[in-house]
Motif scaffolding. Sequence first.
Motif, mmCIF file in Angstrom:
data_model
loop_
_atom_site.group_PDB
_atom_site.id
_atom_site.type_symbol
_atom_site.label_atom_id
_atom_site.label_comp_id
_atom_site.label_asym_id
_atom_site.label_seq_id
_atom_site.Cartn_x
_atom_site.Cartn_y
_atom_site.Cartn_z
ATOM 1 N N SER A 10 0.826 -1.204 0.000
ATOM 2 C CA SER A 10 0.000 0.000 0.000
ATOM 3 C C SER A 10 0.862 1.257 0.000
ATOM 4 C CB SER A 10 -0.928 -0.005 1.220
ATOM 5 O OG SER A 10 -1.712 1.165 1.271
ATOM 6 N N ASN A 11 1.939 1.238 0.797
ATOM 7 C CA ASN A 11 2.842 2.398 0.841
ATOM 8 C C ASN A 11 3.531 2.627 -0.495
ATOM 9 O OD1 ASN A 11 2.234 2.889 3.519
ATOM 10 N ND2 ASN A 11 3.953 1.691 4.308
ATOM 11 N N ARG A 12 3.978 1.520 -1.136
ATOM 12 C CA ARG A 12 4.607 1.641 -2.454
ATOM 13 C C ARG A 12 3.615 2.185 -3.481
ATOM 14 N NH1 ARG A 12 7.110 -3.411 -1.263
ATOM 15 N NH2 ARG A 12 5.547 -4.488 -2.540
ATOM 16 N N LYS A 13 2.369 1.741 -3.395
ATOM 17 C CA LYS A 13 1.333 2.216 -4.312
ATOM 18 C C LYS A 13 1.119 3.714 -4.160
ATOM 19 C CE LYS A 13 -3.623 1.793 -5.244
ATOM 20 N NZ LYS A 13 -4.899 1.161 -4.797
ATOM 21 N N ILE A 14 1.047 4.187 -2.912
ATOM 22 C CA ILE A 14 0.843 5.618 -2.661
ATOM 23 C C ILE A 14 2.030 6.424 -3.180
ATOM 24 C CG2 ILE A 14 0.685 7.365 -0.851
ATOM 25 C CD1 ILE A 14 -1.928 5.939 -1.346
ATOM 26 N N ILE A 15 3.247 5.924 -2.936
ATOM 27 C CA ILE A 15 4.445 6.625 -3.422
ATOM 28 C C ILE A 15 4.406 6.750 -4.939
ATOM 29 C CG2 ILE A 15 6.950 6.455 -3.688
ATOM 30 C CD1 ILE A 15 6.993 5.152 -0.877
ATOM 31 N N TRP A 16 4.058 5.661 -5.614
ATOM 32 C CA TRP A 16 3.984 5.703 -7.076
ATOM 33 C C TRP A 16 2.869 6.625 -7.567
ATOM 34 C CZ3 TRP A 16 7.597 4.768 -10.289
ATOM 35 C CH2 TRP A 16 8.576 3.820 -10.010
ATOM 36 N N LEU A 17 1.793 6.712 -6.809
ATOM 37 C CA LEU A 17 0.718 7.642 -7.180
ATOM 38 C C LEU A 17 1.200 9.089 -7.114
ATOM 39 C CD1 LEU A 17 -2.444 6.093 -5.468
ATOM 40 C CD2 LEU A 17 -2.003 6.315 -7.920
ATOM 41 N N TYR A 18 1.986 9.408 -6.076
ATOM 42 C CA TYR A 18 2.551 10.755 -5.974
ATOM 43 C C TYR A 18 3.544 11.016 -7.113
ATOM 44 C CZ TYR A 18 0.537 11.918 -1.422
ATOM 45 O OH TYR A 18 -0.326 12.226 -0.414
ATOM 46 N N VAL A 19 4.357 10.007 -7.422
ATOM 47 C CA VAL A 19 5.320 10.156 -8.526
ATOM 48 C C VAL A 19 4.580 10.375 -9.840
ATOM 49 C CG1 VAL A 19 7.077 8.959 -9.886
ATOM 50 C CG2 VAL A 19 7.133 8.821 -7.390
ATOM 51 N N PHE A 20 3.556 9.578 -10.088
ATOM 52 C CA PHE A 20 2.789 9.718 -11.325
ATOM 53 C C PHE A 20 2.098 11.073 -11.388
ATOM 54 C CE2 PHE A 20 -1.272 9.409 -13.561
ATOM 55 C CZ PHE A 20 -0.849 9.003 -14.827
ATOM 56 N N SER A 21 1.497 11.503 -10.281
ATOM 57 C CA SER A 21 0.803 12.791 -10.257
ATOM 58 C C SER A 21 1.767 13.941 -10.501
ATOM 59 C CB SER A 21 0.086 12.983 -8.915
ATOM 60 O OG SER A 21 -0.888 11.990 -8.711
ATOM 61 N N GLY A 22 2.939 13.890 -9.842
ATOM 62 C CA GLY A 22 3.949 14.923 -10.074
ATOM 63 C C GLY A 22 4.431 14.934 -11.513
ATOM 64 N N GLY A 23 4.642 13.732 -12.087
ATOM 65 C CA GLY A 23 5.043 13.652 -13.486
ATOM 66 C C GLY A 23 3.959 14.159 -14.424
ATOM 67 N N PHE A 24 2.696 13.899 -14.071
ATOM 68 C CA PHE A 24 1.562 14.395 -14.859
ATOM 69 C C PHE A 24 1.553 15.922 -14.860
ATOM 70 C CE2 PHE A 24 -3.359 14.463 -15.174
ATOM 71 C CZ PHE A 24 -3.285 14.591 -16.571
ATOM 72 N N VAL A 25 1.800 16.519 -13.709
ATOM 73 C CA VAL A 25 1.855 17.979 -13.611
ATOM 74 C C VAL A 25 2.977 18.541 -14.481
ATOM 75 C CG1 VAL A 25 2.293 19.943 -12.085
ATOM 76 C CG2 VAL A 25 0.820 18.074 -11.315
ATOM 77 N N LEU A 26 4.190 17.988 -14.323
ATOM 78 C CA LEU A 26 5.333 18.487 -15.090
ATOM 79 C C LEU A 26 5.135 18.286 -16.589
ATOM 80 C CD1 LEU A 26 8.284 17.250 -12.826
ATOM 81 C CD2 LEU A 26 7.405 19.584 -13.051
ATOM 82 N N GLY A 27 4.590 17.126 -16.972
ATOM 83 C CA GLY A 27 4.379 16.836 -18.384
ATOM 84 C C GLY A 27 3.366 17.773 -19.027
ATOM 85 N N THR A 28 2.239 17.975 -18.362
ATOM 86 C CA THR A 28 1.211 18.863 -18.923
ATOM 87 C C THR A 28 1.688 20.317 -18.933
ATOM 88 O OG1 THR A 28 0.153 18.977 -16.734
ATOM 89 C CG2 THR A 28 -0.748 17.397 -18.318
ATOM 90 N N ALA A 29 2.444 20.711 -17.891
ATOM 91 C CA ALA A 29 2.963 22.084 -17.855
ATOM 92 C C ALA A 29 3.928 22.321 -19.009
ATOM 93 C CB ALA A 29 3.659 22.350 -16.518
ATOM 94 N N LEU A 30 4.785 21.338 -19.275
ATOM 95 C CA LEU A 30 5.732 21.469 -20.387
ATOM 96 C C LEU A 30 4.992 21.524 -21.721
ATOM 97 C CD1 LEU A 30 8.706 21.666 -21.099
ATOM 98 C CD2 LEU A 30 8.786 19.166 -21.223
ATOM 99 N N LEU A 31 3.953 20.699 -21.879
ATOM 100 C CA LEU A 31 3.144 20.737 -23.096
ATOM 101 C C LEU A 31 2.469 22.101 -23.256
ATOM 102 C CD1 LEU A 31 1.339 17.268 -23.266
ATOM 103 C CD2 LEU A 31 2.947 18.218 -24.914
ATOM 104 N N GLY A 32 1.958 22.639 -22.126
ATOM 105 C CA GLY A 32 1.315 23.938 -22.178
ATOM 106 C C GLY A 32 2.252 25.048 -22.615
#
Length: 355
Positions: A10-32
Amino acid sequence: MRNSSTRKFSNRKIIWLYVFSGGFVLGTALLGLLVSSVSVPIPTIFHIILNNSINIGWLEDIPANVESIIWNIRLPRVLLAFFVGASLALAGAAFQGLLRNPLADPYTIGVSSGAALGAVIVLFFQISIVGLGGYTLPVLSIIGGFIALLIVFGLVRLSSRSLAIETIILAGIIVSAFISSIISLIIALGDRDSMIQIIYWLYGSVRMRGWSHVQLLIPFMITGTLILLMHYRELNALALGEEAAEQIGVNVNRGKILILIGASLLTGSAVAVSGSIGFVGLVIPHLVRLISGPNHRHVLPLSLLTGGAFLILADLVARTIIAPKELPIGVITALIGAPVFAFLLMKERIGKGAK
């Protein structure tokens, strides 16, 4: 042993969710920052941002118009889209947790409509309160959203003693319809220019917004975000019911008031700078909760990150799908959110029928 391994997974899943969310933010910001009619290389974008932020002095060969496009147009637009989406998603997560139902969000319970009325009054009558200056717009928008919320809960209490979600949504629809009629009356009383300005603003957009709008939103967003993140335990306890929350030592009334204030701050300030953008606070927290689980310690920050990235992406679609023309961002979020809302409503009905 099994509990320990389950907890680690469960802890690993949450960590990966934060990593994915942060990457989603950076990726969309760069696209923008990248996607537009004028192509600017990624290294040049970073040089412009760094130079204007910390004055590194690398821009001798970069044209002034390119620097202006990135720093004065694209970057504030991307940041504003992120802040607005994050605010609406976080407010939606708080309302859903407080009311214990995934159908609640600032748009469906009337808060956005009240905030829109407060902003329209400021725009139409050119109101500027002494001591507030430019902050008159978000302050009156926040007050309008909070008053609408109080009216909705007042109607619910008059019609029934329970906070049934159907009653809250019905009251929200009634209040929103009444507020919409007042806004229509204000528009009808104005001249053509003010009518066009207000109507386009009501559709929801971050177009032609600059650093001044970012500065207007940031203080209220930070305050509302801190209030909600500091009270995730109350939201977790309220998920058990008010009586159970009181039995484990939670001050229910105080917690509810602070959560409502925090969510109203986020909603009102977001609506003030971008207009009415619906369904972000409905769809994003629900999806985050399905993936991460019900713990608001993670639901709130993940909703913030995902909501911000989602609105950056929605804005990117709005300004490119029929380029060179541009759609209001509220149109894109409604096209996505309305079917999801209908699905959730049917799912809720079917679930209650099964019981």
